[in-house]
Design a protein around this motif. Structure first.
Motif, PDB file in Angstrom:
ATOM      1  N   ALA A  29       0.844  -1.142  -0.285  1.00  0.00           N
ATOM      2  CA  ALA A  29      -0.005  -0.039   0.070  1.00  0.00           C
ATOM      3  C   ALA A  29       0.801   1.378   0.023  1.00  0.00           C
ATOM      4  O   ALA A  29       0.694   2.020  -0.721  1.00  0.00           O
ATOM      5  N   LEU A  30       2.121   1.181   0.756  1.00  0.00           N
ATOM      6  CA  LEU A  30       2.705   2.323   0.822  1.00  0.00           C
ATOM      7  C   LEU A  30       3.603   2.549  -0.436  1.00  0.00           C
ATOM      8  O   LEU A  30       3.674   3.830  -0.909  1.00  0.00           O
ATOM      9  N   MET A  31       3.747   1.620  -1.234  1.00  0.00           N
ATOM     10  CA  MET A  31       4.796   1.595  -2.556  1.00  0.00           C
ATOM     11  C   MET A  31       3.619   2.286  -3.577  1.00  0.00           C
ATOM     12  O   MET A  31       3.853   3.174  -4.256  1.00  0.00           O
ATOM     13  N   ALA A  32       2.263   1.621  -3.350  1.00  0.00           N
ATOM     14  CA  ALA A  32       1.117   2.233  -4.552  1.00  0.00           C
ATOM     15  C   ALA A  32       1.250   3.678  -4.151  1.00  0.00           C
ATOM     16  O   ALA A  32       0.912   4.580  -5.035  1.00  0.00           O
ATOM     17  N   ALA A  33       0.953   4.079  -2.927  1.00  0.00           N
ATOM     18  CA  ALA A  33       0.819   5.504  -2.480  1.00  0.00           C
ATOM     19  C   ALA A  33       2.151   6.368  -2.737  1.00  0.00           C
ATOM     20  O   ALA A  33       1.780   7.410  -3.374  1.00  0.00           O
ATOM     21  N   GLY A  34       3.320   6.016  -2.658  1.00  0.00           N
ATOM     22  CA  GLY A  34       4.593   6.776  -3.075  1.00  0.00           C
ATOM     23  C   GLY A  34       4.645   6.737  -4.431  1.00  0.00           C
ATOM     24  O   GLY A  34       5.044   8.058  -4.843  1.00  0.00           O
ATOM     25  N   VAL A  77       3.181  -3.050  -7.950  1.00  0.00           N
ATOM     26  CA  VAL A  77       3.353  -3.642  -6.688  1.00  0.00           C
ATOM     27  C   VAL A  77       3.439  -5.360  -6.606  1.00  0.00           C
ATOM     28  O   VAL A  77       3.486  -5.855  -5.853  1.00  0.00           O
ATOM     29  N   VAL A  78       3.574  -5.768  -7.980  1.00  0.00           N
ATOM     30  CA  VAL A  78       3.471  -7.106  -8.102  1.00  0.00           C
ATOM     31  C   VAL A  78       4.585  -7.976  -7.406  1.00  0.00           C
ATOM     32  O   VAL A  78       4.431  -9.155  -7.166  1.00  0.00           O
ATOM     33  N   VAL A 125      -6.109  -9.378  -0.913  1.00  0.00           N
ATOM     34  CA  VAL A 125      -6.404  -7.968   0.008  1.00  0.00           C
ATOM     35  C   VAL A 125      -5.265  -7.191  -0.353  1.00  0.00           C
ATOM     36  O   VAL A 125      -5.582  -5.957  -0.199  1.00  0.00           O
ATOM     37  N   LEU A 126      -3.988  -7.499  -0.670  1.00  0.00           N
ATOM     38  CA  LEU A 126      -3.050  -6.733  -1.196  1.00  0.00           C
ATOM     39  C   LEU A 126      -3.503  -5.809  -2.379  1.00  0.00           C
ATOM     40  O   LEU A 126      -3.209  -4.720  -2.496  1.00  0.00           O
ATOM     41  N   TYR A 169      -0.052 -12.632  -9.590  1.00  0.00           N
ATOM     42  CA  TYR A 169       1.242 -12.723  -9.384  1.00  0.00           C
ATOM     43  C   TYR A 169       1.629 -13.393  -7.900  1.00  0.00           C
ATOM     44  O   TYR A 169       2.629 -13.929  -7.730  1.00  0.00           O
ATOM     45  N   ALA A 170       0.663 -13.389  -7.049  1.00  0.00           N
ATOM     46  CA  ALA A 170       0.504 -13.970  -5.668  1.00  0.00           C
ATOM     47  C   ALA A 170       0.476 -15.449  -5.841  1.00  0.00           C
ATOM     48  O   ALA A 170       1.382 -16.376  -5.201  1.00  0.00           O
ATOM     49  N   VAL A 171      -0.206 -15.943  -6.795  1.00  0.00           N
ATOM     50  CA  VAL A 171      -0.519 -17.412  -7.456  1.00  0.00           C
ATOM     51  C   VAL A 171       0.752 -17.910  -7.919  1.00  0.00           C
ATOM     52  O   VAL A 171       1.423 -18.855  -7.700  1.00  0.00           O
ATOM     53  N   ILE A 172       1.471 -16.970  -8.893  1.00  0.00           N
ATOM     54  CA  ILE A 172       2.828 -17.167  -9.457  1.00  0.00           C
ATOM     55  C   ILE A 172       3.917 -17.462  -8.139  1.00  0.00           C
ATOM     56  O   ILE A 172       4.519 -18.413  -8.354  1.00  0.00           O
ATOM     57  N   GLY A 173       3.657 -16.730  -7.181  1.00  0.00           N
ATOM     58  CA  GLY A 173       4.767 -16.666  -6.220  1.00  0.00           C
ATOM     59  C   GLY A 173       4.527 -18.097  -5.585  1.00  0.00           C
ATOM     60  O   GLY A 173       5.550 -18.843  -5.005  1.00  0.00           O
TER      61      GLY A 173
END
Length: 262
Positions: A29-34, A77-78, A125-126, A169-173
């Motif tokens: 969230a902070l990355m997206a906001a930044g 943010v992936v 959620v992310l 990307y979470a599934v890929i992770g």
């Protein structure tokens, strides 16, 4: 059915009882906001765009181009989504809990599938956190600079597709974690691929055409981030990215079933 639900619930319990999941969502969230604040700060300035000094600047706040630009920011943010999925799988091997997990549930494929479902939801959620941070900062800061984004249907569609990318990307992770199993190796390998391999492929003329078929190219097509490269169509890119997610899930499941736990 009840057994499958119990497995997913168990994965969620593991995630919610550790701090790493909360920290990753917060960092995302902070990355997206930044990123949104940075793009908004330089919006409308000549020479502030990808072309560098003297090149085309970022679109001005309040324009349709600005709304489209910030709507794709959650997809940046992936890397957090990948790390989240990798940790969800590799922590079993790092903390030596894989053996009791597989003894309780001998059908390992079910365990991996439960992880895929649980971390797809965690990716959602992310995605919600990143999208909310993007919209909030763009609306408040953009408005303060004289033009909050007009969240048209196209812009909202880009926001939703950007959020979908985080889930995939979470599934890929999870798949990558099941393939590599070593947590540090899996995380470092994923970072090197995302920040070194794909940019090189995209920037070298001899390999640039292949970029469209890579996960990064599929992501760029899905979110409308052309990067000056000939890409697939929006939904073609989405289908390809989803295919990568399914491939990672299948390979991870197969190898988890066949390999010994060490």
């Amino acid at each position: 059915m009840n057994a499958a639900v119990d497995l997913v619930r168990a994965e969620w319990t593991k995630l919610l009882t550790t701090k790493v999941g909360y920290w990753l969502v917060a960092v995302g969230a902070l990355m997206a906001a930044g990123f949104t604040a940075l793009f908004t700060a330089f919006a409308g300035d000549q020479g502030s765009g990808p072309g560098g000094p003297g090149g085309p600047g970022l679109p001005a706040v309040g324009t349709e181009a600005y709304a489209s630009l910030v709507a794709g920011i959650p997809a940046q943010v992936v890397v957090i989504a990948v790390v989240l999925g990798v940790i969800g799988t590799t922590q079993e091997y790092r903390h030596r809990t894989a053996t009791p997990t597989f003894l309780v549930t001998p059908r390992r494929g079910r365990v991996v599938v439960a992880k895929l479902v649980a971390y797809a939801v965690a990716g959602l959620v992310l995605a919600v956190a990143a999208v909310a941070a993007t919209v909030l900062v763009a609306t408040l800061y953009g408005g303060a600079r004289g033009g909050a984004p007009d969240w048209t249907a196209d812009a909202v569609g880009t926001l939703l597709r950007s959020g979908l990318a985080l889930v995939v990307y979470a599934v890929i992770g999870v798949g990558v974690g099941a393939l590599v199993r070593n947590q540090v190796g899996a995380v470092v390998g994923a970072l090197v691929y995302l920040f070194v391999v794909e940019p090189i492929v995209a920037s070298v003329p001899a390999t640039a055409d292949a970029y469209r078929w890579l996960p990064g190219g599929a992501l760029a097509a899905l979110t409308g981030d052309g990067r000056g490269t000939d890409l697939l169509g929006t939904w073609e890119g989405g289908a390809l990215l989803l295919g990568y997610g399914l491939l990672a899930a299948v390979l991870g499941t197969v190898l988890a079933v066949r390999r010994d736990v060490v």
